[in-house]
Scaffold this active site. Sequence first.
Site, PDB file in Angstrom:
ATOM      1  N   GLY A 269     -35.030   5.624  26.778  1.00 29.51           N
ATOM      2  CA  GLY A 269     -35.617   5.183  28.167  1.00 29.51           C
ATOM      3  C   GLY A 269     -36.658   3.840  28.147  1.00 29.51           C
TER       4      GLY A 269
ATOM      5  N   ASP B 174     -34.368  15.989  36.795  1.00 30.00           N
ATOM      6  CA  ASP B 174     -34.085  14.618  37.250  1.00 30.00           C
ATOM      7  C   ASP B 174     -35.315  13.740  37.097  1.00 30.00           C
ATOM      8  OD1 ASP B 174     -31.936  12.881  38.467  1.00 30.00           O
ATOM      9  OD2 ASP B 174     -33.377  12.550  39.643  1.00 30.00           O
TER      10      ASP B 174
ATOM     11  N   ASN C 100     -27.673  13.670  29.046  1.00 27.34           N
ATOM     12  CA  ASN C 100     -28.656  12.805  28.202  1.00 27.34           C
ATOM     13  C   ASN C 100     -29.119  13.514  26.936  1.00 27.34           C
ATOM     14  OD1 ASN C 100     -31.219  11.449  27.396  1.00 27.34           O
ATOM     15  ND2 ASN C 100     -31.351  10.600  29.334  1.00 27.34           N
TER      16      ASN C 100
ATOM     17  N   HIS D 175     -44.558  13.917  31.695  1.00 30.23           N
ATOM     18  CA  HIS D 175     -44.019  14.572  32.642  1.00 30.23           C
ATOM     19  C   HIS D 175     -43.137  15.671  32.547  1.00 30.23           C
ATOM     20  CE1 HIS D 175     -41.540  11.715  31.113  1.00 30.23           C
ATOM     21  NE2 HIS D 175     -40.416  11.546  31.937  1.00 30.23           N
TER      22      HIS D 175
HETATM   23  P1  ITT Z   1     -28.489  13.348  33.323  1.00 30.64           P
HETATM   24  O1  ITT Z   1     -28.764  13.135  34.895  1.00 30.64           O
HETATM   25  O2  ITT Z   1     -27.277  14.032  32.718  1.00 30.64           O
HETATM   26  O3  ITT Z   1     -29.590  14.455  32.870  1.00 30.64           O
HETATM   27  P2  ITT Z   1     -29.736  10.743  33.030  1.00 30.64           P
HETATM   28  O4  ITT Z   1     -30.066   9.945  32.119  1.00 30.64           O
HETATM   29  O5  ITT Z   1     -28.681  10.057  34.059  1.00 30.64           O
HETATM   30  O6  ITT Z   1     -28.989  12.008  32.481  1.00 30.64           O
HETATM   31  P3  ITT Z   1     -31.667  10.601  35.291  1.00 30.64           P
HETATM   32  O7  ITT Z   1     -30.571  10.618  36.299  1.00 30.64           O
HETATM   33  O8  ITT Z   1     -32.560  11.741  35.510  1.00 30.64           O
HETATM   34  O9  ITT Z   1     -31.003  11.218  33.976  1.00 30.64           O
HETATM   35  O10 ITT Z   1     -32.163   9.386  34.697  1.00 30.64           O
HETATM   36  C1  ITT Z   1     -33.498   9.522  34.199  1.00 30.64           C
HETATM   37  C2  ITT Z   1     -33.805   8.076  33.640  1.00 30.64           C
HETATM   38  O11 ITT Z   1     -35.125   7.934  33.673  1.00 30.64           O
HETATM   39  C3  ITT Z   1     -33.532   8.016  32.175  1.00 30.64           C
HETATM   40  O12 ITT Z   1     -32.014   7.628  31.957  1.00 30.64           O
HETATM   41  C4  ITT Z   1     -34.608   7.128  31.743  1.00 30.64           C
HETATM   42  O13 ITT Z   1     -34.248   5.494  31.971  1.00 30.64           O
HETATM   43  C5  ITT Z   1     -35.747   7.375  32.438  1.00 30.64           C
HETATM   44  N1  ITT Z   1     -36.578   8.420  31.824  1.00 30.64           N
HETATM   45  C6  ITT Z   1     -36.847   9.578  32.353  1.00 30.64           C
HETATM   46  N2  ITT Z   1     -37.580  10.223  31.656  1.00 30.64           N
HETATM   47  C7  ITT Z   1     -37.925   9.542  30.748  1.00 30.64           C
HETATM   48  C8  ITT Z   1     -38.698   9.622  29.600  1.00 30.64           C
HETATM   49  O14 ITT Z   1     -39.191  10.666  29.135  1.00 30.64           O
HETATM   50  N3  ITT Z   1     -38.740   8.701  28.742  1.00 30.64           N
HETATM   51  C9  ITT Z   1     -38.309   7.151  28.923  1.00 30.64           C
HETATM   52  N4  ITT Z   1     -37.695   7.022  29.963  1.00 30.64           N
HETATM   53  C10 ITT Z   1     -37.344   8.436  30.827  1.00 30.64           C
END
Ligand code: ITT
Length: 197
Positions: free
Chosen positions: A154, A70, A10, A181
């Site tokens: 996100g 995560d 991400n 967070h």
């Molecule tokens: P990686 O696993 O490769 O790190 P990912 O996007 O799949 O990337 P996650 O599985 O941890 O990561 O999913 C996190 C999701 O939660 C992310 O795609 C957003 O939709 C949401 N999210 C997490 N942190 C956020 C933030 O700071 N602001 C907005 N949305 C967030």
Amino acid sequence: MKKLVLATNNQHKASEIGEFLSSSKLRILSLQDFPELRMPEEDCSTFTGNAIKKAETVSAYTGLPAMADDSGLEVDFLGGRPGVRSARYAGEGSSDKENNELLLKELKGIPPEKRGARFKCVIAIVIPGTAAKTVEGQCRGRIAEAPKGDGGFGYDPLFIYKPSGLTFAQITTIEKSKVSHRGIALRKACNLLSKIL
Ligand code: ITT
């Protein structure tokens, strides 16, 4: 110079983390430096389980220290959903826009006082040959009735940070990191890294 691999695909997360670690004495590598590496399925029921799984996979493949994040959004009215499924809330491969639209649909007609939510972030650090270590951060807010702001990623355009009344998409990355967070977890992670690396 000591190396640390950021175990995330991400780019938004990577830049928030990169900005944080820019003053450290570490050489930060990304998954783009290891194009053959395949990331595991995120099938654990907790942020901690998924964060450890990602960091362990990257550390085992590269033989280097690795750090994974995560994270996700837990909405009170939805009993904590989308939680660990935040990235795939509207289905496998769903976009941020689709996820935000589904969230607004599920909260349609729900008054502001019942739209409480929190972002949660668990960061796992794995040094080869040692057990994973984790730290976490949380941030409470409220889900807006319509998206606001062009920044962030996100669910940021829907997440109102109560003290400012602004969404995370209406503030800069630096301002977000002070209260978010991820910012909270990253401060703990930096502390930990300075002791174990
Ligand atoms: P990686 O696993 O490769 O790190 P990912 O996007 O799949 O990337 P996650 O599985 O941890 O990561 O999913 C996190 C999701 O939660 C992310 O795609 C957003 O939709 C949401 N999210 C997490 N942190 C956020 C933030 O700071 N602001 C907005 N949305 C967030």
